[in-house]
Design a protein around this motif. Structure first.
Motif, mmCIF file in Angstrom:
data_model
loop_
_atom_site.group_PDB
_atom_site.id
_atom_site.type_symbol
_atom_site.label_atom_id
_atom_site.label_comp_id
_atom_site.label_asym_id
_atom_site.label_seq_id
_atom_site.Cartn_x
_atom_site.Cartn_y
_atom_site.Cartn_z
ATOM 1 N N LEU A 123 -10.377 2.364 -5.631
ATOM 2 C CA LEU A 123 -9.654 1.265 -5.061
ATOM 3 C C LEU A 123 -8.888 0.787 -6.339
ATOM 4 O O LEU A 123 -7.580 0.075 -5.900
ATOM 5 N N ILE A 124 -9.208 0.970 -7.634
ATOM 6 C CA ILE A 124 -8.381 0.572 -8.487
ATOM 7 C C ILE A 124 -8.165 1.856 -9.406
ATOM 8 O O ILE A 124 -9.154 2.398 -9.908
ATOM 9 N N SER A 125 -6.832 2.586 -9.509
ATOM 10 C CA SER A 125 -6.663 3.638 -10.154
ATOM 11 C C SER A 125 -5.113 3.888 -10.415
ATOM 12 O O SER A 125 -4.420 3.260 -9.726
ATOM 13 N N GLU A 126 -4.909 4.880 -11.271
ATOM 14 C CA GLU A 126 -3.521 5.048 -11.518
ATOM 15 C C GLU A 126 -2.826 5.795 -10.317
ATOM 16 O O GLU A 126 -1.608 5.774 -10.201
ATOM 17 N N GLN A 127 -3.783 6.218 -9.591
ATOM 18 C CA GLN A 127 -3.154 6.949 -8.521
ATOM 19 C C GLN A 127 -2.334 6.291 -7.489
ATOM 20 O O GLN A 127 -1.278 6.712 -6.888
ATOM 21 N N TRP A 128 -2.514 5.090 -7.312
ATOM 22 C CA TRP A 128 -1.670 4.139 -6.500
ATOM 23 C C TRP A 128 -0.476 4.009 -6.862
ATOM 24 O O TRP A 128 0.441 3.955 -5.965
ATOM 25 N N LYS A 129 -0.293 3.997 -8.010
ATOM 26 C CA LYS A 129 1.282 4.109 -8.352
ATOM 27 C C LYS A 129 2.394 5.146 -7.884
ATOM 28 O O LYS A 129 3.353 4.938 -7.556
ATOM 29 N N ASP A 130 1.647 6.161 -7.406
ATOM 30 C CA ASP A 130 2.327 7.409 -6.898
ATOM 31 C C ASP A 130 2.973 6.898 -5.567
ATOM 32 O O ASP A 130 4.035 7.555 -5.248
ATOM 33 N N MET A 131 2.124 6.057 -4.924
ATOM 34 C CA MET A 131 2.521 5.625 -3.495
ATOM 35 C C MET A 131 3.679 4.337 -3.505
ATOM 36 O O MET A 131 4.234 4.072 -2.656
ATOM 37 N N GLY A 132 3.855 3.902 -4.820
ATOM 38 C CA GLY A 132 4.639 2.906 -5.151
ATOM 39 C C GLY A 132 4.248 1.519 -5.131
ATOM 40 O O GLY A 132 4.863 0.517 -4.785
ATOM 41 N N TRP A 133 2.948 1.431 -5.570
ATOM 42 C CA TRP A 133 2.321 -0.010 -5.899
ATOM 43 C C TRP A 133 2.739 -0.295 -7.275
ATOM 44 O O TRP A 133 3.118 0.607 -8.097
ATOM 45 N N GLN A 134 2.799 -1.334 -7.552
ATOM 46 C CA GLN A 134 3.346 -1.910 -8.994
ATOM 47 C C GLN A 134 2.305 -1.557 -10.028
ATOM 48 O O GLN A 134 2.647 -1.333 -11.285
ATOM 49 N N GLY A 135 1.005 -1.549 -9.744
ATOM 50 C CA GLY A 135 -0.150 -1.248 -10.912
ATOM 51 C C GLY A 135 -1.174 -0.373 -10.394
ATOM 52 O O GLY A 135 -1.045 0.191 -9.161
ATOM 53 N N ARG A 136 -2.318 -0.650 -11.085
ATOM 54 C CA ARG A 136 -3.450 0.203 -10.525
ATOM 55 C C ARG A 136 -4.153 -0.391 -9.368
ATOM 56 O O ARG A 136 -5.088 0.329 -8.936
ATOM 57 N N ASP A 137 -3.988 -1.817 -9.254
ATOM 58 C CA ASP A 137 -4.800 -2.283 -8.113
ATOM 59 C C ASP A 137 -3.625 -2.764 -7.171
ATOM 60 O O ASP A 137 -2.891 -3.748 -7.134
ATOM 61 N N PRO A 138 -3.744 -2.047 -5.924
ATOM 62 C CA PRO A 138 -2.703 -2.554 -4.741
ATOM 63 C C PRO A 138 -3.056 -3.831 -4.235
ATOM 64 O O PRO A 138 -1.969 -4.348 -3.683
ATOM 65 N N SER A 139 -4.187 -4.224 -4.341
ATOM 66 C CA SER A 139 -4.347 -5.367 -3.641
ATOM 67 C C SER A 139 -3.680 -6.680 -4.106
ATOM 68 O O SER A 139 -3.363 -7.517 -3.357
ATOM 69 N N THR A 140 -3.068 -6.644 -5.349
ATOM 70 C CA THR A 140 -2.444 -7.569 -5.854
ATOM 71 C C THR A 140 -0.859 -7.883 -5.301
ATOM 72 O O THR A 140 -0.406 -8.695 -5.545
ATOM 73 N N ASP A 141 -0.500 -6.567 -4.739
ATOM 74 C CA ASP A 141 0.956 -6.699 -4.011
ATOM 75 C C ASP A 141 1.046 -7.109 -2.654
ATOM 76 O O ASP A 141 2.009 -7.126 -2.111
ATOM 77 N N PHE A 142 -0.278 -7.279 -1.963
ATOM 78 C CA PHE A 142 -0.097 -8.044 -0.720
ATOM 79 C C PHE A 142 -0.040 -9.471 -0.508
ATOM 80 O O PHE A 142 -0.131 -9.927 0.589
#
Length: 281
Positions: A123-142
């Protein structure tokens, strides 16, 4: 970004005025107004047209002209409308909580709906950046729009997967070197629609909100469908304006204005009737 009242005024005048029905009047007398205000038959009361100020002030309904006839949009909600509106309001109040199991599962579901053949490392990973999240942890963008923005993305990915993937991978048009981040853009679109519909206010203040609440009678998922349409409209505006990341807020304003215009068109009774719904596939 508050363009709703202006858009409502323009549509009212274009379609030849509106009707307003007073709660304390018998069913017969109706105040017809055109181009501003007029008087009810046998009454000196004014019904304001061209401004949302009258909504919630002793008026139970507004009638707008659709398909050549006046159609009543009632402020007194039916039980179905009230139930669905309350459910939608509740969804809007839920913050994303990374400690909740159901929120974690929804985030994982979004990943596998987006990348079905790629194993998620965490749930915290560099992979999330590929989807267009700002960092490794997408939960901070909600934080801006809450859990419903994740639900919207997941609904889009599962319901209109071809359109979702096309926007995710930026397959169409001449793209800028500095493109909008897909997932973060999705969160911003949710927030924009929430502001446009103004569903958390106790009294309706725009025709757009009144029309949308009517649409909830037809489809409980009207908000999610509108979100999908909005994403496609935003991307279309982006390409037409040759926009870059710095233009994103302006593109959102243009997107909101177009959605408001379409929601108030004569023939639009459901989200599926909106002209831009045809962009989805």
């Amino acid at each position: 970004m508050d363009a709703a009242p202006g858009a409502a005024r323009e549509t009212q005048h274009h379609h030849g005025g509106c009707l307003a029905v007073r709660t304390f009047m018998p069913a017969g007398p109706v105040a017809r107004c055109s181009g501003g205000s007029s008087q009810a038959a046998g009454s000196s009361d004014e019904a304001s047209c061209g401004s949302p100020r009258w909504i919630g002030k002793s008026l139970s309904c507004v009638c707008i002209k659709r398909k050549g006839v006046y159609e009543r949009i009632c402020m007194n909600l039916t039980p179905v409308q009230e139930q669905r509106l309350q459910r939608l309001r509740h969804r809007m109040k839920v913050y994303f909580d990374p400690s909740r199991q159901d929120h974690q599962e929804a985030l994982k579901a979004l990943w596998y709906a987006t990348y079905p053949d790629q194993e998620l490392q965490g749930l915290i990973s560099e992979q999330w950046k590929d989807m267009g999240w700002q960092g490794r942890d997408p939960s901070t963008d909600f934080r801006g729009a809450g859990f419903i923005s994740l639900e919207n993305l997941l609904f889009f990915a599962k319901t209109f997967s071809a359109s979702f993937q096309r926007l995710l991978t930026k397959q169409c048009g001449n793209r800028a070197a500095w493109e909008y981040p897909f997932a973060v853009a999705g969160v911003n679109i949710t927030f924009m629609i929430m502001q446009m519909l103004d569903l958390q206010s106790t009294k309706p203040r725009t025709f757009v909100r009144a029309v949308f609440v009517q649409m909830l009678s037809e489809d409980e998922w009207a908000f999610d469908l509108l979100y999908c349409v909005a994403f496609l409209v935003m991307d279309k505006q982006w390409l037409e304006k040759n926009a870059t990341y710095m233009d994103f807020n302006e593109i959102l304003k243009l997107t909101r204005a177009q959605l408001e215009r379409e929601l108030l068109l004569d023939d639009v009774m459901r989200i599926e009737d909106m002209p831009s719904y045809g962009l989805l596939c």
